[in-house]
Design an enzyme around this catalytic site. Sequence first.
Site, mmCIF file in Angstrom:
data_model
loop_
_atom_site.group_PDB
_atom_site.id
_atom_site.type_symbol
_atom_site.label_atom_id
_atom_site.label_comp_id
_atom_site.label_asym_id
_atom_site.label_seq_id
_atom_site.Cartn_x
_atom_site.Cartn_y
_atom_site.Cartn_z
ATOM 1 N N GLY A 175 -25.641 -1.045 -25.853
ATOM 2 C CA GLY A 175 -26.172 0.000 -26.739
ATOM 3 C C GLY A 175 -27.234 0.867 -26.093
ATOM 4 O O GLY A 175 -27.296 1.017 -24.876
ATOM 5 N N THR A 196 -29.451 -0.635 -23.266
ATOM 6 C CA THR A 196 -28.705 -0.852 -22.021
ATOM 7 C C THR A 196 -28.434 0.473 -21.321
ATOM 8 O O THR A 196 -28.639 0.612 -20.111
ATOM 9 C CB THR A 196 -27.373 -1.572 -22.321
ATOM 10 O OG1 THR A 196 -27.646 -2.809 -22.981
ATOM 11 C CG2 THR A 196 -26.609 -1.845 -21.041
ATOM 12 N N LEU A 197 -27.968 1.470 -22.083
ATOM 13 C CA LEU A 197 -27.704 2.787 -21.506
ATOM 14 C C LEU A 197 -28.964 3.390 -20.900
ATOM 15 O O LEU A 197 -28.947 3.902 -19.766
ATOM 16 C CB LEU A 197 -27.154 3.725 -22.596
ATOM 17 C CG LEU A 197 -25.716 3.448 -23.053
ATOM 18 C CD1 LEU A 197 -25.455 4.106 -24.403
ATOM 19 C CD2 LEU A 197 -24.718 3.953 -22.017
ATOM 20 N N ALA A 229 -21.243 7.661 -28.230
ATOM 21 C CA ALA A 229 -20.969 8.648 -29.270
ATOM 22 C C ALA A 229 -22.234 8.802 -30.092
ATOM 23 O O ALA A 229 -22.881 7.823 -30.448
ATOM 24 C CB ALA A 229 -19.811 8.182 -30.155
ATOM 25 N N ARG A 267 -6.647 -1.787 -27.116
ATOM 26 C CA ARG A 267 -5.674 -1.966 -28.200
ATOM 27 C C ARG A 267 -4.950 -0.675 -28.566
ATOM 28 O O ARG A 267 -3.805 -0.701 -28.991
ATOM 29 C CB ARG A 267 -6.389 -2.508 -29.449
ATOM 30 C CG ARG A 267 -7.104 -3.828 -29.204
ATOM 31 C CD ARG A 267 -7.857 -4.302 -30.425
ATOM 32 N NE ARG A 267 -8.844 -3.356 -30.932
ATOM 33 C CZ ARG A 267 -10.008 -3.115 -30.351
ATOM 34 N NH1 ARG A 267 -10.319 -3.722 -29.209
ATOM 35 N NH2 ARG A 267 -10.862 -2.261 -30.888
ATOM 36 N N GLU A 308 1.301 3.726 2.136
ATOM 37 C CA GLU A 308 2.057 4.041 3.354
ATOM 38 C C GLU A 308 3.341 3.213 3.441
ATOM 39 O O GLU A 308 4.394 3.719 3.852
ATOM 40 C CB GLU A 308 1.188 3.778 4.593
ATOM 41 C CG GLU A 308 -0.088 4.597 4.648
ATOM 42 C CD GLU A 308 -1.294 3.877 4.044
ATOM 43 O OE1 GLU A 308 -2.388 3.988 4.614
ATOM 44 O OE2 GLU A 308 -1.130 3.202 3.001
ATOM 45 N N THR A 359 -25.305 -4.929 -29.118
ATOM 46 C CA THR A 359 -24.015 -4.302 -29.448
ATOM 47 C C THR A 359 -23.027 -5.355 -29.935
ATOM 48 O O THR A 359 -22.293 -5.144 -30.909
ATOM 49 C CB THR A 359 -23.447 -3.557 -28.233
ATOM 50 O OG1 THR A 359 -24.310 -2.470 -27.913
ATOM 51 C CG2 THR A 359 -22.054 -3.017 -28.507
ATOM 52 N N HIS A 414 0.835 -1.195 0.000
ATOM 53 C CA HIS A 414 0.000 0.000 0.000
ATOM 54 C C HIS A 414 0.876 1.252 0.000
ATOM 55 O O HIS A 414 2.097 1.174 0.169
ATOM 56 C CB HIS A 414 -0.923 -0.008 1.214
ATOM 57 C CG HIS A 414 -1.970 -1.079 1.155
ATOM 58 N ND1 HIS A 414 -2.941 -1.237 2.126
ATOM 59 C CD2 HIS A 414 -2.203 -2.067 0.242
ATOM 60 C CE1 HIS A 414 -3.716 -2.273 1.811
ATOM 61 N NE2 HIS A 414 -3.283 -2.781 0.677
#
Length: 350
Positions: free
Chosen positions: A295, A298-299, A157, A216, A53, A205, A51
């Site tokens: 897509g 779902t959103l 988008a 990538r 610390e 999607t 961690h």
Amino acid sequence: MNIHQKYLLRCIELAKKGLGTTAPNPMVGCVVVHNNNIIGEGFTDPYGGPHAEVNAINSVKDKDLLQEASLYVTLEPCSHYGKTPPCADLIAKHQLKEVFIGLKDPHDKVAGNGIKKLEDAGCKVTVGVLEDECREHHKRFLTFQEKKRPYIILKWAESHDGFLAPDASLRSDDPEPFWITNAHSKQLVHQWRSQEQAILVGTNTVLEDNPKLTTRNWSGKNPIRVVLDRSLKIDSNYLVLDKSVQTIILTEVEDASKYIEGVDYTVIDFSKNLAQQICKALHQHNITSVIIEGGAKTLQTFINENLWDEARVFKGIVRFKNGLPAPKLQGTLQHQKKILTDTLFVYCND
């Protein structure tokens, strides 16, 4: 801004170096100060490692100075054994005289116990230095601990005229994405993927775009892939099932004989409170943050159930005139910026 706040600000700067690697642990930053000089710095290693610390104390060359030093840290030092020993014990062992903490840790195994350990060891503890800034920095970890769900980022988008995709008649026969944004925006999305623990998409999607959902175009780890597949329509020919990255399928199919070896399956009920059930499943998988990449259905499910924290929306210059409408949400615009021909809008959920 006083001197203690400046040291905590440095802790936050250091902590950001752990973005995308420490989860499900929080990305903590720490500095050790002696006579108004920073003599040690550290941030949390990738999950399973030391961690912040520990790294900060280990970086101090002259350990004799620690007894006269102060330690600054973004989050309360842990007090329990996990993959590493308690940080509070290490601080107490070196007899640091004072500790300044940005935020109390809400984790049920810490929750003030780290502070108590330090005070019992004779250390003076101050909590709440740059608390708001530390809360913002630790938003993923805090959402997971306090709301029992991942920090949720919606991303899409849309065309200049508000469509996610053109009319089906304009798409090719091959399941390839129709790009709305430019290469720079695409690279930014891959950077985001490297920063979050998981990425989630719906069945359509995958069937329409055949995405790989990896990083990538950016140097960094791949997120865990989470795919909604109610009736297991997606077969092994699709890239999300290539087993190159940990993949979780959320489905209603309970027949394990239909599962692909090497892929994780979790059964949920798609008929009600879908976003809520997804959040519960991801919490059980110890996932602290997720990007919802689509897509539209779902959103909109997450928007309708008001289960989102941030939305990142690209608007391109292409016009479709007709097609799949982009989701609609009510949120506060935090900022917007141009990425060559694209515009990125970032909203937060109040």
